[in-house]
Design a protein around this motif. Structure first.
Motif, mmCIF file in Angstrom:
data_model
loop_
_atom_site.group_PDB
_atom_site.id
_atom_site.type_symbol
_atom_site.label_atom_id
_atom_site.label_comp_id
_atom_site.label_asym_id
_atom_site.label_seq_id
_atom_site.Cartn_x
_atom_site.Cartn_y
_atom_site.Cartn_z
ATOM 1 N N UNK A 37 59.303 35.677 36.181
ATOM 2 C CA UNK A 37 58.852 37.014 36.556
ATOM 3 C C UNK A 37 58.173 37.744 35.410
ATOM 4 N N UNK A 38 58.193 37.159 34.204
ATOM 5 C CA UNK A 38 57.530 37.765 33.051
ATOM 6 C C UNK A 38 56.057 37.371 33.071
ATOM 7 N N UNK A 39 55.330 37.961 33.997
ATOM 8 C CA UNK A 39 53.927 37.616 34.192
ATOM 9 C C UNK A 39 53.025 38.611 33.485
ATOM 10 N N UNK A 40 51.765 38.250 33.355
ATOM 11 C CA UNK A 40 50.787 39.124 32.703
ATOM 12 C C UNK A 40 49.547 39.229 33.578
ATOM 13 N N UNK A 41 48.999 40.436 33.658
ATOM 14 C CA UNK A 41 47.807 40.631 34.482
ATOM 15 C C UNK A 41 46.969 41.761 33.913
ATOM 16 N N UNK A 42 45.696 41.494 33.700
ATOM 17 C CA UNK A 42 44.746 42.498 33.232
ATOM 18 C C UNK A 42 43.474 42.436 34.058
ATOM 19 N N UNK A 43 42.951 43.614 34.445
ATOM 20 C CA UNK A 43 41.546 43.749 34.800
ATOM 21 C C UNK A 43 40.836 44.225 33.541
ATOM 22 N N UNK A 44 39.618 43.756 33.305
ATOM 23 C CA UNK A 44 38.919 44.025 32.050
ATOM 24 C C UNK A 44 37.497 44.499 32.348
ATOM 25 N N UNK A 45 37.076 45.519 31.635
ATOM 26 C CA UNK A 45 35.704 46.022 31.737
ATOM 27 C C UNK A 45 34.790 45.110 30.914
ATOM 28 N N UNK A 46 33.892 44.359 31.563
ATOM 29 C CA UNK A 46 33.057 43.416 30.824
ATOM 30 C C UNK A 46 31.809 44.039 30.208
ATOM 31 N N UNK A 47 31.590 45.313 30.503
ATOM 32 C CA UNK A 47 30.422 46.033 29.984
ATOM 33 C C UNK A 47 29.108 45.402 30.462
ATOM 34 N N UNK A 48 29.144 44.797 31.631
ATOM 35 C CA UNK A 48 27.948 44.245 32.268
ATOM 36 C C UNK A 48 28.272 43.995 33.731
ATOM 37 N N UNK A 49 27.245 43.760 34.532
ATOM 38 C CA UNK A 49 27.429 43.454 35.944
ATOM 39 C C UNK A 49 27.800 41.985 36.127
ATOM 40 N N UNK A 50 28.460 41.695 37.242
ATOM 41 C CA UNK A 50 28.711 40.310 37.622
ATOM 42 C C UNK A 50 27.493 39.744 38.338
ATOM 43 N N UNK A 51 27.282 38.443 38.168
ATOM 44 C CA UNK A 51 26.245 37.773 38.953
ATOM 45 C C UNK A 51 26.601 37.857 40.429
ATOM 46 N N UNK A 52 25.592 37.939 41.310
ATOM 47 C CA UNK A 52 25.881 38.042 42.751
ATOM 48 C C UNK A 52 26.789 36.932 43.265
ATOM 49 N N UNK A 53 26.583 35.718 42.807
ATOM 50 C CA UNK A 53 27.426 34.617 43.269
ATOM 51 C C UNK A 53 28.867 34.781 42.844
#
Length: 246
Positions: free
Chosen positions: A36-52
């Motif tokens: 249960x000692x899990x880790x999770x982050x959303x991160x700002x990449x400072x750029x857009x994602x490719x459409x795919x």
């Protein structure tokens, strides 16, 4: 033994051309048990994602805009990963992206502070040559429900991969889990050993009753009549204790 089942999501497919990590999920196993000692982050990449890539993970630039940058979570991530074996599906992809992120910060590469890296895709190809070995295919093969997986998500995929990894490697764990006697004296076996020590067990000896001995003799007589020769148990040397009822 501490293991971390890890997955990432990224803005595209190539870290060398500037694609970035946007999500990290990791699930901790200690002695093959989920902690249960899990880790999770959303991160700002400072750029857009490719459409795919966006079609795969669904994490929009707007959603990620207020999330921490990789530099802000790097130390926490490094400490969490330190010393652990990493379990990753198609490891070169995720490891390459993490290497690139740490390199941008002039931090040591991943392999200098984590333990071994196990690629479950390589393991699956060895187990199931010529078959599809995507995470979804392995979930189907091992009867693991992934019905809630509409889009890729790092933590969800890490949780599914943990179940898949445990199923794939089930023969490697101890068949006798509980300790018997003093600490450290657990009876263990694995897929390579197949050897058990019963030194600490008090095994009862159950001797055959007279009726059971008579039934045993009658069965041997029947075997001999059918085979028209002496039963192998009676042909063995009597001093070996084999062939004597009781």
């Amino acid at each position: 033994m501490r293991q971390l089942v890890l997955d990432t999501e990224t803005t595209g497919l190539n870290a060398r051309t500037g694609d970035r990590v946007i999500e990290i999920g990791a699930v901790e196993l200690v002695n093959r048990r989920l902690t249960g000692n899990n880790l999770h982050f959303y991160i700002n990449p400072e750029r857009d994602s490719d459409p795919g890539a966006l079609a795969v993970h669904g994490l929009t630039t707007e959603f990620l805009s207020d999330k921490p940058k990789f530099a802000e979570i790097a130390a926490t991530l490094r400490e969490y990963l330190s010393g652990a074996e990493l379990i990753i599906h198609n490891a070169p992809f995720d490891v390459g992206f993490l290497h690139a992120e740490f390199e941008r910060l002039s931090m040591p590469p991943l392999h200098e502070y984590c333990g071994a890296i196990t690629d479950t895709l390589v393991v699956a190809k060895q187990m199931f040559p010529g078959k599809r070995n995507s995470l979804d295919a392995l979930c189907d093969r091992f009867g693991i429900s992934n019905a809630h997986r509409k889009l890729h998500g790092a933590l969800l995929d890490a949780e599914l991969l943990a179940d898949v990894y445990l199923a794939m490697t089930r023969g490697q764990e101890s068949l006798v889990i509980e300790s018997i006697g003093e600490p450290g004296e657990a009876i263990r076996t694995d897929v390579t050993g197949l050897a058990l020590s019963f030194a600490k067990l008090n095994l009862p000896v159950l001797r055959a009753s007279e009726a059971e001995q008579a039934a045993h003799v009658a069965t041997l007589d029947d075997i001999e009549r059918a085979a028209r020769k002496t039963a192998v148990w009676r042909a063995l040397p009597s001093e070996a204790g084999v062939g004597e009822a009781g």
